[in-house]
Scaffold this active site. Structure first.
Site, PDB file in Angstrom:
ATOM      1  N   ARG A   1      -7.568  95.596  -3.600  1.00 43.66           N
ATOM      2  CA  ARG A   1      -8.474  94.649  -4.282  1.00 43.66           C
ATOM      3  C   ARG A   1      -9.904  94.834  -3.795  1.00 43.66           C
ATOM      4  O   ARG A   1     -10.843  94.773  -4.576  1.00 43.66           O
ATOM      5  CB  ARG A   1      -8.013  93.213  -4.043  1.00 43.66           C
ATOM      6  CG  ARG A   1      -6.806  92.850  -4.894  1.00 43.66           C
ATOM      7  CD  ARG A   1      -6.065  91.654  -4.364  1.00 43.66           C
ATOM      8  NE  ARG A   1      -6.893  90.469  -4.264  1.00 43.66           N
ATOM      9  CZ  ARG A   1      -6.675  89.487  -3.373  1.00 43.66           C
ATOM     10  NH1 ARG A   1      -5.686  89.579  -2.514  1.00 43.66           N
ATOM     11  NH2 ARG A   1      -7.456  88.441  -3.358  1.00 43.66           N
TER      12      ARG A   1
ATOM     13  N   LYS B   1     -15.129  82.083  -3.709  1.00 41.75           N
ATOM     14  CA  LYS B   1     -15.497  81.673  -5.067  1.00 41.75           C
ATOM     15  C   LYS B   1     -14.610  80.526  -5.565  1.00 41.75           C
ATOM     16  O   LYS B   1     -15.097  79.567  -6.130  1.00 41.75           O
ATOM     17  CB  LYS B   1     -15.354  82.846  -6.052  1.00 41.75           C
ATOM     18  CG  LYS B   1     -16.185  84.068  -5.718  1.00 41.75           C
ATOM     19  CD  LYS B   1     -16.073  85.116  -6.824  1.00 41.75           C
ATOM     20  CE  LYS B   1     -14.659  85.632  -7.039  1.00 41.75           C
ATOM     21  NZ  LYS B   1     -14.161  86.510  -5.969  1.00 41.75           N
TER      22      LYS B   1
ATOM     23  N   ARG C   1      -4.665  83.327   3.847  1.00 44.46           N
ATOM     24  CA  ARG C   1      -4.758  82.430   2.699  1.00 44.46           C
ATOM     25  C   ARG C   1      -3.387  81.909   2.243  1.00 44.46           C
ATOM     26  O   ARG C   1      -2.415  82.636   2.184  1.00 44.46           O
ATOM     27  CB  ARG C   1      -5.421  83.181   1.547  1.00 44.46           C
ATOM     28  CG  ARG C   1      -5.730  82.290   0.379  1.00 44.46           C
ATOM     29  CD  ARG C   1      -6.894  82.792  -0.374  1.00 44.46           C
ATOM     30  NE  ARG C   1      -6.527  83.909  -1.243  1.00 44.46           N
ATOM     31  CZ  ARG C   1      -7.368  84.421  -2.129  1.00 44.46           C
ATOM     32  NH1 ARG C   1      -8.593  83.956  -2.243  1.00 44.46           N
ATOM     33  NH2 ARG C   1      -6.980  85.420  -2.884  1.00 44.46           N
TER      34      ARG C   1
ATOM     35  N   ARG D   1       0.154  84.290  -1.870  1.00 43.57           N
ATOM     36  CA  ARG D   1       0.113  84.990  -3.152  1.00 43.57           C
ATOM     37  C   ARG D   1       0.644  86.405  -2.984  1.00 43.57           C
ATOM     38  O   ARG D   1       0.397  87.050  -1.980  1.00 43.57           O
ATOM     39  CB  ARG D   1      -1.326  85.030  -3.659  1.00 43.57           C
ATOM     40  CG  ARG D   1      -1.595  83.996  -4.719  1.00 43.57           C
ATOM     41  CD  ARG D   1      -3.047  83.846  -4.972  1.00 43.57           C
ATOM     42  NE  ARG D   1      -3.716  85.128  -5.168  1.00 43.57           N
ATOM     43  CZ  ARG D   1      -5.017  85.232  -5.445  1.00 43.57           C
ATOM     44  NH1 ARG D   1      -5.749  84.155  -5.539  1.00 43.57           N
ATOM     45  NH2 ARG D   1      -5.565  86.406  -5.610  1.00 43.57           N
TER      46      ARG D   1
ATOM     47  N   ARG E   1     -16.160  91.224 -13.778  1.00 44.79           N
ATOM     48  CA  ARG E   1     -15.842  92.072 -12.633  1.00 44.79           C
ATOM     49  C   ARG E   1     -16.094  93.548 -12.900  1.00 44.79           C
ATOM     50  O   ARG E   1     -15.944  94.363 -11.994  1.00 44.79           O
ATOM     51  CB  ARG E   1     -14.348  91.937 -12.318  1.00 44.79           C
ATOM     52  CG  ARG E   1     -13.992  90.981 -11.224  1.00 44.79           C
ATOM     53  CD  ARG E   1     -12.483  90.883 -11.230  1.00 44.79           C
ATOM     54  NE  ARG E   1     -11.920  90.746  -9.934  1.00 44.79           N
ATOM     55  CZ  ARG E   1     -11.496  89.579  -9.433  1.00 44.79           C
ATOM     56  NH1 ARG E   1     -11.612  88.468 -10.112  1.00 44.79           N
ATOM     57  NH2 ARG E   1     -10.944  89.550  -8.253  1.00 44.79           N
TER      58      ARG E   1
HETATM   59  P1  ADP Z   1      -9.623  87.520  -5.837  1.00 44.83           P
HETATM   60  O1  ADP Z   1     -11.031  87.264  -6.305  1.00 44.83           O
HETATM   61  O2  ADP Z   1      -9.368  86.924  -4.504  1.00 44.83           O
HETATM   62  O3  ADP Z   1      -9.201  88.939  -5.930  1.00 44.83           O
HETATM   63  P2  ADP Z   1      -8.532  86.450  -8.333  1.00 44.83           P
HETATM   64  O4  ADP Z   1      -7.561  85.349  -8.471  1.00 44.83           O
HETATM   65  O5  ADP Z   1      -9.904  86.247  -8.870  1.00 44.83           O
HETATM   66  O6  ADP Z   1      -8.598  86.744  -6.770  1.00 44.83           O
HETATM   67  O7  ADP Z   1      -7.958  87.790  -8.990  1.00 44.83           O
HETATM   68  C1  ADP Z   1      -6.656  88.229  -8.752  1.00 44.83           C
HETATM   69  C2  ADP Z   1      -6.319  89.431  -9.622  1.00 44.83           C
HETATM   70  O8  ADP Z   1      -6.406  89.069 -10.997  1.00 44.83           O
HETATM   71  C3  ADP Z   1      -7.250  90.642  -9.494  1.00 44.83           C
HETATM   72  O9  ADP Z   1      -6.896  91.458  -8.411  1.00 44.83           O
HETATM   73  C4  ADP Z   1      -7.047  91.315 -10.849  1.00 44.83           C
HETATM   74  O10 ADP Z   1      -5.827  92.031 -10.893  1.00 44.83           O
HETATM   75  C5  ADP Z   1      -6.891  90.130 -11.796  1.00 44.83           C
HETATM   76  N1  ADP Z   1      -8.193  89.731 -12.368  1.00 44.83           N
HETATM   77  C6  ADP Z   1      -8.804  88.518 -12.201  1.00 44.83           C
HETATM   78  N2  ADP Z   1      -9.980  88.480 -12.853  1.00 44.83           N
HETATM   79  C7  ADP Z   1     -10.132  89.693 -13.452  1.00 44.83           C
HETATM   80  C8  ADP Z   1     -11.148  90.272 -14.248  1.00 44.83           C
HETATM   81  N3  ADP Z   1     -12.260  89.609 -14.574  1.00 44.83           N
HETATM   82  N4  ADP Z   1     -10.956  91.551 -14.688  1.00 44.83           N
HETATM   83  C9  ADP Z   1      -9.854  92.242 -14.372  1.00 44.83           C
HETATM   84  N5  ADP Z   1      -8.870  91.752 -13.612  1.00 44.83           N
HETATM   85  C10 ADP Z   1      -8.983  90.489 -13.146  1.00 44.83           C
END
Ligand code: ADP
Length: 222
Positions: A172, A15, A128, A161, A90
């Protein structure tokens, strides 16, 4: 025309990479809740402190927190002609919040679901690397930087990360399965525009071509 795109998919489905390419083609901002939350953590502000533990353990941050972040971001001037949402919504609650926000403004979004094979996801996430300054993503196997460990764009040393460690990756992915994947059905039930694209073994550029074609197709623009 307003371009409201929601990129949906598992962690590691690409994404972020896709959103970064797409923003140049659509000329609308890339809004990543993950990046925004990490920025607050880097700043060391109150919000950052509140969300750090959840993020580092691979759990989702509370809905109210991300809902508000996104709403504030969508109110910025640069988002008025459109935006690409990456990593939001999400959960069902977030999806309902977003749909309410969009419908109140008469904005029709397009949800693009990037479908990627589970094994591919695990390989991608473990390889990554990210530039801590500009956020550009690399992968040591599929998309390495020109010079090992260094960002192509600004020469910064790349980092892993915190949440790309294996136990956290597992958490995750579990969060995705239980909270996020059911949203596909939710979008369908609510009659939202949903396009699903197989993104397992295409280069980011090939995928971008497909995504752009989808967005610009008459069925979508009409
Ligand atoms: P990825 O999609 O690879 O998990 P992101 O950078 O989108 O990476 O998200 C990293 C972390 O940020 C998630 O594991 C969560 O803890 C938090 N996070 C991001 N977006 C949301 C969301 N919409 N709702 C809740 N937590 C979020």
């Amino acid at each position: 025309m307003m371009q409201a795109v929601v990129l949906f998919g598992s962690p590691g489905s690409g994404k972020g990479t896709q959103a970064n390419l797409l923003k140049n083609c659509l000329k609308v901002p890339h809004i990543s809740t993950g990046d925004m939350l990490r920025e607050h953590i880097r700043d060391g502000n109150a919000l950052g402190v509140r969300v750090a533990a959840s993020m580092q353990s691979g759990n989702l941050v509370r809905d109210e927190v991300v809902d508000q972040l996104v709403e504030e971001r969508l109110a910025e001037p640069d988002a008025q002609a459109g935006f690409i949402l990456d990593g939001y919504p999400r959960t069902r609650q977030q999806a309902e919040h977003l749909i309410g926000w969009l419908d109140a403004r008469g904005i029709r979004e397009l949800v693009i679901h990037l479908i990627v094979d589970y094994n591919v996801i695990v390989t991608r996430l473990t390889g990554r690397r990210q530039c801590p300054r500009c956020g550009t993503l690399y992968n040591i196997v599929s998309n390495p930087p020109r010079v090992d460990g260094v960002c192509d764009l600004d020469g910064q040393a790349l980092v892993i990360r915190d949440d790309d460690r294996e136990s956290v990756i597992r958490q995750r992915l579990a969060e995705y399965e239980s909270q996020s994947r059911p949203l596909i059905e939710f979008f369908r039930e609510k009659g939202r525009r949903l396009f699903e694209i197989d993104a397992s073994d295409q280069t980011p550029e090939a995928l971008l071509f497909q995504v752009c074609r989808t967005i610009k197709s008459p069925a979508v623009e009409g």
